[in-house]
Design a protein around this motif. Structure first.
Motif, PDB file in Angstrom:
ATOM      1  N   LEU A  31       7.794   3.398  -2.818  1.00  0.00           N
ATOM      2  CA  LEU A  31       7.078   2.650  -3.603  1.00  0.00           C
ATOM      3  C   LEU A  31       7.751   1.237  -3.063  1.00  0.00           C
ATOM      4  CD1 LEU A  31       4.676   3.223  -6.316  1.00  0.00           C
ATOM      5  CD2 LEU A  31       4.254   3.054  -4.218  1.00  0.00           C
ATOM      6  N   PRO A  56       8.881  -2.002  -1.573  1.00  0.00           N
ATOM      7  CA  PRO A  56       7.626  -3.050  -0.328  1.00  0.00           C
ATOM      8  C   PRO A  56       8.944  -3.107   0.554  1.00  0.00           C
ATOM      9  CG  PRO A  56       7.799  -3.839  -2.671  1.00  0.00           C
ATOM     10  CD  PRO A  56       8.383  -2.479  -2.763  1.00  0.00           C
ATOM     11  N   GLY A 106       4.951  -4.318   2.934  1.00  0.00           N
ATOM     12  CA  GLY A 106       6.518  -3.652   2.632  1.00  0.00           C
ATOM     13  C   GLY A 106       5.890  -2.121   2.940  1.00  0.00           C
ATOM     14  N   ILE A 107       5.051  -1.537   1.659  1.00  0.00           N
ATOM     15  CA  ILE A 107       4.972  -0.341   1.381  1.00  0.00           C
ATOM     16  C   ILE A 107       3.781   0.227   2.151  1.00  0.00           C
ATOM     17  CG2 ILE A 107       3.753   1.677  -0.504  1.00  0.00           C
ATOM     18  CD1 ILE A 107       3.828  -1.116  -2.381  1.00  0.00           C
ATOM     19  N   LEU A 148       4.105  -0.551   5.056  1.00  0.00           N
ATOM     20  CA  LEU A 148       5.016  -1.000   6.954  1.00  0.00           C
ATOM     21  C   LEU A 148       5.488   0.515   6.919  1.00  0.00           C
ATOM     22  CD1 LEU A 148       5.531  -1.762   9.576  1.00  0.00           C
ATOM     23  CD2 LEU A 148       7.359  -2.614   8.563  1.00  0.00           C
ATOM     24  N   THR A 207      -2.340   0.469  -1.281  1.00  0.00           N
ATOM     25  CA  THR A 207      -0.394   0.994  -1.389  1.00  0.00           C
ATOM     26  C   THR A 207       0.343   2.404  -2.224  1.00  0.00           C
ATOM     27  OG1 THR A 207       0.082  -0.747  -2.586  1.00  0.00           O
ATOM     28  CG2 THR A 207       0.323  -0.877  -0.346  1.00  0.00           C
ATOM     29  N   MET A 208      -0.423   2.008  -3.488  1.00  0.00           N
ATOM     30  CA  MET A 208       0.290   3.433  -4.846  1.00  0.00           C
ATOM     31  C   MET A 208       0.141   4.326  -3.859  1.00  0.00           C
ATOM     32  SD  MET A 208       1.259   3.070  -7.764  1.00  0.00           S
ATOM     33  CE  MET A 208       1.618   4.626  -8.838  1.00  0.00           C
ATOM     34  N   VAL A 235       0.836   6.093  -1.360  1.00  0.00           N
ATOM     35  CA  VAL A 235       1.179   6.033  -0.076  1.00  0.00           C
ATOM     36  C   VAL A 235       1.420   7.056   0.463  1.00  0.00           C
ATOM     37  CG1 VAL A 235       3.753   6.264  -1.528  1.00  0.00           C
ATOM     38  CG2 VAL A 235       4.017   5.648   0.936  1.00  0.00           C
ATOM     39  N   THR A 236       1.754   8.626  -0.176  1.00  0.00           N
ATOM     40  CA  THR A 236       1.563   9.693   0.566  1.00  0.00           C
ATOM     41  C   THR A 236       0.731   9.900   1.188  1.00  0.00           C
ATOM     42  OG1 THR A 236       1.721  10.684  -1.195  1.00  0.00           O
ATOM     43  CG2 THR A 236       3.673  11.110  -0.164  1.00  0.00           C
ATOM     44  N   MET A 295      -0.775  -2.904  -8.356  1.00  0.00           N
ATOM     45  CA  MET A 295      -0.754  -1.621  -7.797  1.00  0.00           C
ATOM     46  C   MET A 295      -1.675  -0.888  -8.569  1.00  0.00           C
ATOM     47  SD  MET A 295       3.294  -1.822  -6.061  1.00  0.00           S
ATOM     48  CE  MET A 295       2.560   0.014  -5.410  1.00  0.00           C
ATOM     49  N   LEU A 296      -1.371  -0.675  -9.870  1.00  0.00           N
ATOM     50  CA  LEU A 296      -1.882  -0.168 -10.613  1.00  0.00           C
ATOM     51  C   LEU A 296      -3.637   0.308 -10.748  1.00  0.00           C
ATOM     52  CD1 LEU A 296       1.174   1.270 -12.922  1.00  0.00           C
ATOM     53  CD2 LEU A 296       0.054   2.289 -11.437  1.00  0.00           C
TER      54      LEU A 296
END
Ligand code: SF4
Ligand code: SF4
Lengths: 296, 280, 376
Positions: free
Chosen positions: A278, A280, B32-33, B35, B181-182, B184-185, B226-227
């Motif tokens: 997470l 960034p 960024g996450i 990416l 994004t949270m 991510v997987t 995010m949450l």
């Protein structure tokens, strides 16, 4: 087993998400309906994929009022998973109830009380034999292995239905007809066989424990190999956004006085990688090196 | 036609230009996450970096291409899909990935998006939706939530929002999905499936702009944004359940549409072969 | 055996492109240039190339540049309003040095104007249409054969120099049908951009080379370089450092000066003894040619100066051709665009415009009248 004079027959079916509890109870409900009974079925589901408990109450008789089975009044408890069997055992009628459980273990995430990688999961330690000593009648059987031997793990439910058929007074043909209508055409044969195997296994006695049951459990050790975690922070890339700090499940990171992330509780870090994923700014790198199992 | 799955552990540093780091995005920017998830998906598919082409437009999202260690093209505002269309037709041997934003692909580049969906040329479009024009200082975008404040909606946004995934689906994209994004997987898996799909795939990533949009609307710091974005999603597993334990207005996430329409490049090349066969 | 066929100017552009090795065309229908797209749609598949009609003018410029970034020789065609729409991406091609050829068939403007009528109103737009200081080459053929040969030359220049090249024709030339000998026009050699082939390690996509044209890194060849419309360093990555930014920009404009000989092309006729020089391009130059003959028959020493490369403007050639001339007349189908440049270059000469924006071509008689006026 004859219908009780003063009320409906109660069958409680339990398991965990994704196992097919609902399917099993639908088969039973339809079977009862086909025989002219009034049926009530109530269930909780939706925990698919999360290892959460799922249960379904099936009640049938000439007339049924309440949709749920009171504690201590289930005539049959059918459990697709071992811990769920134990969780619901008090719903069984202690005098007349029958216990039918698969010995397979599916460890739910919340059983991992200790979050260190490789820690053992908290899971019931009683052996099937110990449990069976305390029930009037029933079977602790390795339905999953039976089904696996037949070539399809998913047929474990049908194995249990075969066992259940001994406790209810519907004809084998009636059972098979309903099952046939529920399973995909290509697996009809396997399910027919699975039913026969389950029925046969249960017919050998009113109370049986498969002493060889593999109990195909999964321990935490199998789920997560024990690892050594190295956490590296590229300080020049960190922008102090606080994401890793707040998202770390173990709260082992913090921002230092330069507002750069640092690991302040290394012992609590489980190497889960949440912070790495997470961030960034790609500022955290986790390296998990498996630790060799110490000899027993 | 895609490369085999890579078993080696993913190391982000193998896929970014280290001499360009740290990147220019604000602290806590979800881009960024996203990416990371994208490059992780590229890694899992075992795509050769030399055969990877990343095309981006203008805006915060547009800057991401510069950080990817691949053939990268930072094009004009709203037009990355047009450039990518030429590139993908010219070079079917390349894996073409477009990184775009909500303003870039839904406002100025909206026409290119719908036609890219319709044409179904093999490429993947990752749209980073942060509901704002961040690079220009925080103006309203086609996805800004109603009533939210931006520099050009000082009394709150009165315009309705675009549902990018519904748009892409209706326009015929071969693969459409959305993720926060949270997760991510989950995002990585979604992007992997999108890249592996033979045709035009569109993935919307709900990303957070904390510094500008979040601050202006009191949405909290990055972890909070995010949450709450995650809480606003409706996971794929519950998409069709009847007893919905989630907010009725929650956004759907996961894979939302998939259809195996003919891939345009292959269709065109087949026509060329036919014509040339006849000529010979 | 000579292959003489009747060909239209627009189609000649398409065939010239194919002969020059163009394998990718992206376009959008617009009068009066659509025949270029139609011809490319027919011809490209035959040679294994790719034609695509994009969703709009902007996208067709983008797709063409995208294919060129992939290493192909590319072209698009358009007209007035479409040319306006293409300008931003044209600037990108100039800034990022992506080879591409744009055919612009000029029609009446502004706005939708007179779509089917000729004009030469894009002379300044072709040079200055996109924002910022930038390098661009503009060629102005004046016959069907030249549509073919100048398109070939456009590819040679764009590939050799990594500068976008506009082939600027007016509607009359675009729709003119003339008999041409295709075999005679066929290029004897194919010019293709210099692809990078050195070590990938330390490769700089915008390095300052002797010829100021950096080798092009073809995707897939291992260079993994970055291309951007932001002002960039030799490394390809953006910069705002004043001296570095200026150096980077100046290289792209200076390279045209360095290669002026390669770029410049003019037709000069009967200027040696001329008292009056008619300077013009495209169909207006053809009227000028007839006017010269007419004037000479009347005893007026007239000459013709016709740039085939309009931008960068052939300054030295203009000065040489007009050396002895007392006056210069610039006929053009606009209110005076090329004349501004001629005036600028010939400060001490008497320079006169002849503008026309009624949707009709300028006639030789109109030029003769103007010259007579001027000399009076
Ligand atoms: S998530 Fe990354 S950038 Fe943010 S504080 Fe943690 S290490 Fe720093
Ligand atoms: S890997 Fe990161 S997120 Fe996970 S426990 Fe360790 S510090 Fe926390």
């Amino acid at each position: 087993m004859a219908e009780k004079k003063n009320g409906p027959t109660n069958v409680l079916i339990v398991g965990v998400g994704g196992q097919g509890v609902i399917m099993v109870s639908k088969v039973l409900a339809m079977l009862c309906q086909n025989h002219g009974y009034e049926v009530k079925q109530s269930e909780v589901h939706g925990m698919a994929k999360r290892g959460g408990g799922v249960f379904s109450h099936v009640r049938f008789g000439s007339s049924v009022w309440s949709p749920t089975i009171p504690v201590g009044e289930a005539d049959v408890l059918v459990a697709l998973e071992w811990a769920e069997a134990l969780r619901w055992i008090n719903y069984m009628n202690p005098q007349t109830g029958t216990f039918i459980a698969d010995t397979q273990k599916i460890v739910p995430p919340f059983a991992c009380r200790v979050r260190d990688r490789g820690a053992d999961a908290m899971y019931s330690e009683e052996t099937p034999a110990e449990i069976m000593e305390n029930v009037r009648a029933g079977y602790a059987m390795d339905a999953t292995s039976i089904a696996e031997d037949l070539g399809n793990l998913k047929a474990a439910n049908t194995v249990l239905l075969g066992a259940l058929s001994n406790s209810l007074e519907f004809s084998v043909d009636a059972w098979l007809e309903v099952i046939r209508s529920f399973v995909p055409p290509k697996s009809i044969d396997i399910n027919m066989e699975a039913f026969a195997k389950g029925r046969e296994w249960a017919q050998a006695g009113p109370k049986r424990v498969d002493e060889n049951a593999k109990g195909r459990g999964v321990s935490g050790r199998d789920l997560h190999k024990q690892v050594e975690t190295k956490l590296e922070i590229t300080e020049e890339w960190c922008k102090g956004c606080d994401i890793c700090v707040k998202m770390c499940p173990e709260r082992c990171l913090r921002l230092n006085d330069q507002l750069i992330s640092e690991l302040h509780k290394p012992d609590a870090c489980t190497g889960c990688r949440m912070c790495e994923w997470l961030c960034p700014d790609f500022a955290i790198k986790i390296t998990n090196t498996p630790i060799m199992e110490p000899a027993e | 036609m895609k490369d085999s799955v890579n078993e080696a552990e993913f190391q982000i540093n193998d896929y970014i230009r280290l001499d360009q780091m740290p990147h220019f995005l604000c602290p806590g920017c979800g881009h960024g996450i996203a990416l990371r998830a994208l490059l992780w998906a590229v890694h899992e598919l075992g795509i050769d970096k030399d055969k990877l082409a990343v095309v981006s437009g203008i805006g915060c999202s547009g800057r991401l291409s510069a950080y990817v260690d691949a053939n990268s093209f930072h094009t004009t505002h709203g037009r990355p899909l047009a450039f990518a269309t030429g590139l993908a037709l010219a070079r079917p041997d390349l894996h073409v990935i477009v990184i775009t934003g909500d303003g870039d692909s839904l406002a100025i580049g909206g026409n290119h998006l719908i036609h890219a969906c319709r044409r179904n040329l093999n490429m993947t479009c990752m749209m980073l939706n942060n509901e704002i024009y961040g690079m220009t200082g925080g103006q309203v975008s086609p996805t800004t939530t109603s009533n939210r404040y931006t520099t050009t909606t000082p009394a709150g946004n009165t315009e309705p929002v675009f549902d990018a995934c519904a748009l892409a689906t209706a326009a015929g994209a071969g693969f459409v999905g959305r993720e926060v994004t949270m997760q991510v997987t989950g995002l990585k898996n979604l992007l992997r499936d999108a890249i592996a799909h033979d045709g035009f795939s569109f993935v919307e990533v709900i990303s957070d702009c904390t510094e500008i949009y979040g601050r202006k609307n009191d949405l909290g710091v990055s972890p909070e944004m995010m949450l709450s974005q995650k809480a606003g999603m409706r996971p794929e597993a519950y998409r069709n359940t009847v007893d919905v334990p989630f907010k009725p207005n929650a956004l759907e996430c996961g894979m939302l549409a998939k259809n195996d329409r003919p891939e345009y490049g292959a269709t065109y090349r087949a026509m060329v072969d036919r014509i040339r066969g006849k000529g010979a | 055996m000579a292959k003489r066929i009747n060909l239209q100017g627009n189609q000649a552009c398409a065939l010239g492109a194919i002969a020059a090795g163009c394998t990718f065309y992206a376009g959008y229908p617009i009068t009066p240039s659509s025949e270029v797209a139609e011809a490319m749609a027919r011809e490209l598949p035959k040679i294994g190339g790719t034609f695509i009609q994009m969703e709009d003018e902007i996208a067709s410029m983008g797709a063409a540049i995208g294919a060129s970034m992939g290493g192909l020789k590319v072209m698009t065609a358009t007209s007035g309003p479409g040319f306006s729409l293409k300008q931003e991406n044209l600037g990108y091609a100039s800034g990022a040095e992506i080879p591409c050829v744009i055919i612009n068939v000029m029609r009446g403007g502004p706005s939708t104007g007179m779509p089917t009528r000729p004009a030469q109103g894009d002379i300044m737009q072709a040079r200055w249409g996109t924002h910022g200081d930038h390098a661009i080459i503009v060629l102005t053929p004046a016959s069907v054969a030249e549509c073919y040969s100048e398109t070939v030359r456009a590819f040679e220049l764009t590939e050799r120099l990594r500068v976008p090249v506009v082939v600027l024709i007016d509607e009359v030339i675009g729709h003119l049908v003339e008999t041409v000998d295709l075999d005679a026009l066929k290029p004897s050699r194919l010019v293709t951009r210099k692809f990078a082939d050195g070590p990938a390690e330390g490769f700089e996509p915008y390095a300052v080379t002797d010829d100021m044209v950096p080798p092009f890194p073809r995707p897939g060849d291992g260079y993994r370089s970055h291309t951007t419309g932001l002002t960039h360093l030799p490394s390809g990555f953006p910069t705002q450092n004043p001296s570095k930014a200026e150096a980077a920009l100046v290289r792209t404009t200076d390279k045209l000066d360095l290669h002026a000989d390669l770029i410049e092309a003019v037709e000069v006729a009967e200027c040696d003894d001329a008292d009056v020089v008619i300077a013009s391009v495209g169909i207006s130059a053809r009227a000028g040619q007839a006017a010269v003959a007419d004037l000479r028959s009347k005893g007026v020493k007239a000459g013709l100066f016709r740039p085939k490369t309009l931008w960068p403007f052939p300054e030295a050639a203009l000065k040489a051709a007009t050396k002895g001339a007392k006056a210069v007349v610039v006929p053009e189908m606009n209110q005076g665009q090329m004349v501004l440049e001629v005036e600028r270059l010939l400060k001490n000469k008497s320079v006169h415009g002849l503008g026309k924006i009624d949707g009709e071509a300028i006639t030789p008689a109109e030029i003769v009248t103007r010259v007579t006026e001027v000399l009076a």
